[in-house]
Design an enzyme around this catalytic site. Structure first.
Site, short mmCIF file in Angstrom:
data_model
loop_
_atom_site.label_atom_id
_atom_site.label_comp_id
_atom_site.label_asym_id
_atom_site.label_seq_id
_atom_site.Cartn_x
_atom_site.Cartn_y
_atom_site.Cartn_z
N SER A 1 0.83 -1.19 0.00
CA SER A 1 0.00 0.00 0.00
C SER A 1 0.88 1.26 0.00
CB SER A 1 -0.97 -0.03 1.19
OG SER A 1 -1.97 0.94 1.06
N ASP B 1 -8.96 -4.64 -6.01
CA ASP B 1 -8.58 -3.72 -4.93
C ASP B 1 -9.69 -2.71 -4.67
OD1 ASP B 1 -7.36 -1.87 -3.21
OD2 ASP B 1 -5.40 -2.14 -4.15
N HIS C 1 -7.54 -5.32 -1.54
CA HIS C 1 -6.33 -4.62 -1.11
C HIS C 1 -5.43 -5.51 -0.27
CE1 HIS C 1 -3.92 -1.07 -0.65
NE2 HIS C 1 -3.98 -1.13 0.66
#
Length: 814
Positions: free
Chosen positions: A666, A739, A773
């Site tokens: 991330s 995601d 994610h």
């Protein structure tokens, strides 16, 4: 003409790249032995510390589970066949035990192929209701704790799409359950439906500067499907399995009983829906009903919340954070902005807190004003409550001790919430006569429980706070220097009984009851075994070092299992940048060498089994003091952090500094790409699920609240995509195709890869089907570990071997 041909060739290169057809791979045996293990169960304990429930689940989902039908609407991900969140974690088995018993009892009567979620204790804590997801839908089940028996209450017609699915009546005999409405219409197949016209969005001139949310509504067909999936009927379900009607079909969002159980606050979603924000900011109405389903009064109506003033501390006007006072039978409280929700407006007080008693038709009473944005209340009694506020821009938080009856208040804590060394802890709560968690009070005394971070290490504590004298007295402080003791819950402060969790590097976390009034009085209540035996010999410690500007940093260092003194090893540095407003807080350490070595799915720790040094959780503070924002010098500080980490481990004599990899997930992926673009410190990088072009998140990202148009140079300088021409270091990009995180669209990795490939950089892009994610499927995670292992071996551990081989062959030829 030549320039046009060159441009055309470049665009072709960007839009087409070599594909590799690859089935899911498994990592090496050393990694697989750690990655594919059975987890210890989760633990739920009743408030009296008498019974515990052990919840067992599989560590991973399967790719088949992630491939089930999924609709992404208004910020939700829903399985329209089963009517529950498509990414829900499920438990597969339950056991119960008395705290004093040695062994747990297997719960009987559980459904075959159980997929359990949504656990909810009954008010008297004799039962737990939960959901079970079948192939056809969701059922309600109830577990009788003392008997260790489970029983099905409903058929598979529960609607768990909007959460708040199960709510207990005060009598412990009935529940309110959201059920599918009888008049639900068939959903529209948006892939095959013939459009009836274009989708039109309009701006009337108001600024709607929202984050780049994903899974939003996009078309009228999406609106229709969302409405059908969100609609429920509320039924009254008895623990004997009988079902009766309670409230008719509507878009129910929240259901919340008053502490005395006589009233229910029901929040429904209204039109118009939005294509800019998630369902939590759609119009809503909160209505109070009595426990027989009769309407009492509408207490709040909220308009569509698309437009707010700029800034992280902005909020909407009107009543917000509406909830029940935990110390009163049926009193509502809420906050309202005094600054129009605009952080730019100067005012002495930002928020006001009001309350109103049943039957909710009286004049609201002002009970508190907060200098900053209201953050919550812990209720005590008529004369005592504790409230919190906060202000992101200064990282400040204040704690108020106030009298709800008179409105008199005083600030008892005023601190930087990033300053962990000064954290006084959280006020201890306990269940009151109404079954609500409120301040644990003993006359004029309250109690604080803290993590206990300090320069000397971490020593969790319990303090006694006198509300009259404003003085604290230390009741207990953990003395472990070779273990970590976490203080989880105060079972009985009068007796001194505290639920704690104790672990060490090699000792798997287990639960105990400690009596802080009796020295060394510690009773084990679980005995979970270490599933990661191969890591028991790992050498782990926290190292402290300094950046070139003197800022103190730290990281958790692991040596390879085959470490031999004097040898140099490749290293993996794993990190995640964090923003601070002062250097003192940025330099504080929360790393604890006594934490159990736990290689979760995204961890770099696996590679100690493959001959790597690992520096995990390396501190990467980005500091902006005074009027300077952290991101004003993001790249400079990022590189300084990376250099300091490598220097520190190199000075210890452990590594070959030419063979260091950097990685992150991330914002850590964003960090990785920037480090490779703007330094020569690393041999290779791994960037998972990142965002690389900040102009695609133009109204702020992470802790940056300025828009692109206010600070275009910041967005440009911080975007690795804009500097793809500088990238020469091998980079492995991994991203989940599904995601859902704000800003980290899969497009971010795809476009960044295209740019890097077009410019000749060594890069590999791995797109994981169905993954969000965070990655969930066993097949995906094993393949991810394989990809990372191959990449590290090729570009870090064996860096230069290919070139050396070619040179040797050329020498032999000559």
């Amino acid at each position: 003409m030549k320039n046009i041909i060159q441009l055309f060739a470049f665009l072709l290169c960007l839009n087409g790249y070599a594909q590799q057809s690859l089935t899911y791979q498994q990592p090496s045996e050393e990694i697989l032995e750690l990655a594919d293990v059975d987890l210890a169960p989760g633990v739920q304990i009743d408030s009296k510390g008498e019974h515990m429930v052990l919840l067992y689940r599989n560590q991973y989902k399967s790719i088949a589970e992630l491939s089930e039908t999924e609709l992404r609407l208004a910020g939700l991900r829903i399985n329209p066949v089963t009517n529950i969140g498509s990414r829900t974690n499920y438990y597969t088995n339950l056991k119960v035990k008395k705290i004093t018993d040695k062994d747990a009892t297997q719960v009987s009567g559980l459904p075959e192929d159980a997929r359990l979620s949504g656990f909810s204790w009954s008010p008297d804590e004799s039962m737990i209701a939960c959901l079970n997801t079948t192939t056809k839908g969701v059922e309600v089940w109830v577990l009788h704790i003392a008997e260790a028996k489970a029983k099905k209450l409903t058929s598979a017609n529960v609607n768990a799409n909007m959460r708040s699915t199960i709510n207990w009546f005060k009598d412990n005999k009935h529940l309110l359950v959201k059920m599918l409405p009888n008049d639900r219409k068939p959903l529209i197949d948006t892939e095959t439906a013939i459009p009836t016209g274009p989708t039109v969005s309009v701006s009337d001139g108001e600024k709607a500067q929202n984050r780049t949310y994903q899974d939003l509504l996009k078309t009228p067909n999406d609106e229709f499907n969302f409405e059908q999936l969100a609609r429920s009927e509320i039924k009254k379900v008895s623990i004997d399995g009988s079902v009766e009607g309670f409230l008719g079909a509507d878009l129910y969002r929240g259901i919340d009983f008053s502490p005395d159980g006589k009233y229910i606050m029901v929040t429904t979603i209204k039109r118009p829906f939005s294509y800019l924000v998630t369902y939590t900011r759609f119009p809503s109405k909160s209505t109070i009903y009595d426990d027989r389903g009769n309407i009492v009064r509408t207490v709040n109506e909220v308009s569509l919340d698309e437009v707010r003033p700029k800034g992280f501390m902005s909020t909407r006007m009107g009543k917000r954070n509406m909830n029940w006072r935990g110390d009163k039978p049926s009193t509502l409280f809420w906050a309202e902005a005094l600054d129009k929700g605009d952080p730019e407006i100067e005012t002495d007080y930002r928020d006001a807190v009001y309350q109103v008693e049943a039957p909710f038709n009286g004049q609201p009473k002002l009970i508190l004003k907060t200098k900053q944005r209201f953050g919550g209340v812990q209720w005590g009694d008529d004369n005592t409550a504790v409230a919190y506020d906060y202000w992101w821009n200064t990282r400040n938080t204040k704690t108020y001790l106030f009298n709800p009856s008179t409105g008199k208040s005083k600030v008892i804590s005023d601190r930087n919430y990033q300053d962990v060394y000064s954290d006084p802890g959280n006020f201890v709560s306990a269940k009151n006569d109404l079954g609500q968690y409120t301040l644990n009070m003993n006359g004029d005394k309250l109690y604080l429980m803290g993590d206990g971070y300090s320069k000397e290490g971490q020593f969790p504590f319990i303090d006694e706070y006198n509300i009259k004298t404003d003085k604290t007295k230390r009741l207990y402080q953990s003395e472990y220097t070779d273990k970590l003791e976490s203080l989880n819950y105060a079972i009985d402060m009068k007796k001194g009984e505290i639920l704690v969790r104790i672990e060490s590097q090699k000792e798997y976390p287990n639960y105990y009851i400690r009596n802080i009034k009796k020295k060394n009085d510690l009773t084990a209540i679980t005995a979970f075994e270490n599933p990661f035996k191969s890591l028991e010999a790992v050498n782990k410690r926290v190292i402290n070092y300094k950046r070139d500007d003197g800022l103190g940093l730290d990281g958790t260092l692991y040596l390879p299992l085959d470490y031999k003194e004097g040898e140099k090893y490749p290293m993996i540095l794993w990190a995640y940048p964090r923003e601070y407003k002062d250097k003192a807080s940025a330099s504080q350490s929360t790393a604890n060498p006594n934490e159990f070595v736990y290689p979760y799915w995204g961890s770099p720790i696996y590679w100690v089994t493959k001959g790597y040094v690992v520096l995990d959780g390396a501190a990467f503070p980005i500091v902006g003091e005074g009027s300077e924002e952290p991101n004003d010098s993001f790249r400079t500080q990022l590189v300084a952090n990376g250099k300091a980490a490598i220097d520190a481990v190199d000075n210890l004599g452990y590594i070959d500094r030419d063979k260091v990899a950097v990685g992150g997930h991330s914002y850590g992926a964003f960090m990785t790409a920037n480090l490779l673009s703007h330094s020569n410190l690393f041999a290779a990088g791994i960037a998972r699920s990142g965002a690389y072009n900040r102009t695609l998140t133009p109204f702020g990202f992470q802790s940056e609240e300025r828009s692109y148009w206010e600070a275009p140079e910041i967005y440009y300088n911080m975007s690795p995509f804009m500097h793809a021409d500088k990238m020469k270091t091998p980079l492995l990009l991994i991203h989940g195709v599904a995601d859902n995180n704000s800003g980290t669209y899969p497009l971010q990795s795809e476009r960044y890869f295209n740019a890097l490939k077009g410019l000749g950089a060594p890069v590999r892009l791995v797109m994981l089907p169905k993954e969000s994610h965070g990655y969930r499927a066993k097949e995906s995670i094993m393949h991810m570990l394989w990809e990372q292992d191959q990449w590290l071996d090729k570009h870090v551990k064996n860096k230069g071997e290919k070139e050396e081989k070619i040179e040797n062959e050329e020498t032999i030829k000559n």
